[in-house]
Every structure is written in C-alpha cells, then in structure tokens.
Design a protein around this motif. Sequence first.
Motif: not given
Lengths: 112, 113
Positions: A32-38, A90-96, B98-103
Amino acid sequence: DQQVKQNSPSLSVQEGRISILNCDYTNSMFDYFLWYKKYPAEGPTFLISISSIKDKNEDGRFTVFLNKSAKHLSLHIVPSQPGDSAVYFCAASAPQGGKLIFGQGTELSVKP
Amino acid sequence: SAVISQKPSRDICQRGTSLTIQCQVDSQVTMMFWYRQQPGQSLTLIATANQGSEATYESGFVIDKFPISRPNLTFSTLTVSNMSPEDSSIYLCSVTPTRLEAFFGQGTRLTVV
C-alpha cells in the motif's frame, strides 16, 4: 538505506496547472502507498492511497499512479491551487504490522 | 476516518527531564504508532503500541529512552526520558483503521534547552 525516496526537495507550479510529485521505492513487498500533505506545526493530512494491485486511484483533484515494474508512484494535482502549497510525503506500508515508511518530502509551492 | 487528539501541542523542556505525550483516539484501534520528525527530516517510526502487550521498537529506539503505555484501545502515551537537545523534534501519534488510510495527531513540538 532509504527504502522510499522523493528525489525532488521542492517544486514550483503556476496556479491552475498540473503538479506532479514523484516517489520511488526499493522494497517490492510494499503493498500500500499513501500520500500526505503537511503544513508547518500541524500533523500530516492524509490525501489519497493506492493498493499495489491497482495502477491508478483518483479522488477529486488528486490522482495517484503506481508503476510496480519501475517501483515508482506519482501524485498528480489538477488544477493546482495556492492552498495546495505544503510539504508532500509519500509513504509505503509493508504487510507486516502496517507501519509506514516515509520519503523525505517535496515542498510544493503554487504561485498565483 | 479517525480523530486523534494529541497533547501537549508544544513544550520547552530542560535537559535531563522527561516529557509524557498523550494521544487519544475517537474510536478503538488495535495498533497505534509513534513517529518522530527531526528538523528538516522525514517522519521516522519510533515504535508500535499494542494494547495488552509491550510496544515494539524500531532499530535505534529503546524502551528506556521512549517508554510507551497503551492501557486501552483508544489511548497511548509516549515518554521522552532524560532529554537532550538532540531530542528536539516533532512527535506524532498515528492510527491505521485500514491499510489504505492512516491518520495522525497534530503533533507535539518539543524543544529541549
């Protein structure tokens, strides 16, 4: 070892044009990959995310593209607005565990 | 989504003292995460706080320096112990419904003098 990289520390764009923020990763296990604004003095604000089984996700003015073969993702903001000026991570999430690995951030400046 | 209340928002502390940061979530979550953002740097994970078990620390972070409590599914604390100027950072708690969001909480800006 920087597993998530944002190679552009800054980006300047004219209001109304497209902003493209790039991110590269090295670990193929990220799913999973996420984008954040700060903004300064605030916590990161979640913008948009994408699962590794997809290559595109769109939410309003924000679209994230994922190229798994190149281990590259990008965030497109169209049209860019002055209020979009902030640092984008950008941030990445590993399964564990679900922990996030962040890139160094790109400071976006949208000029009126 | 999840709403996270973090306090204090900022503090200036003397070296050698300790500061405890609190994080309250408006819903029950299994895991809570504590991050640090040093000046001009990215966010780095300190530890994962699980309810009912000891926190899991990342490489470079130890329990004696950053003790964590997780008494229930909506609350956690991080203590920065025996502070030095190098601990001056923004500390953030986070949850992932969820895995698709983090706050994230709004962060605690710590300055050690």
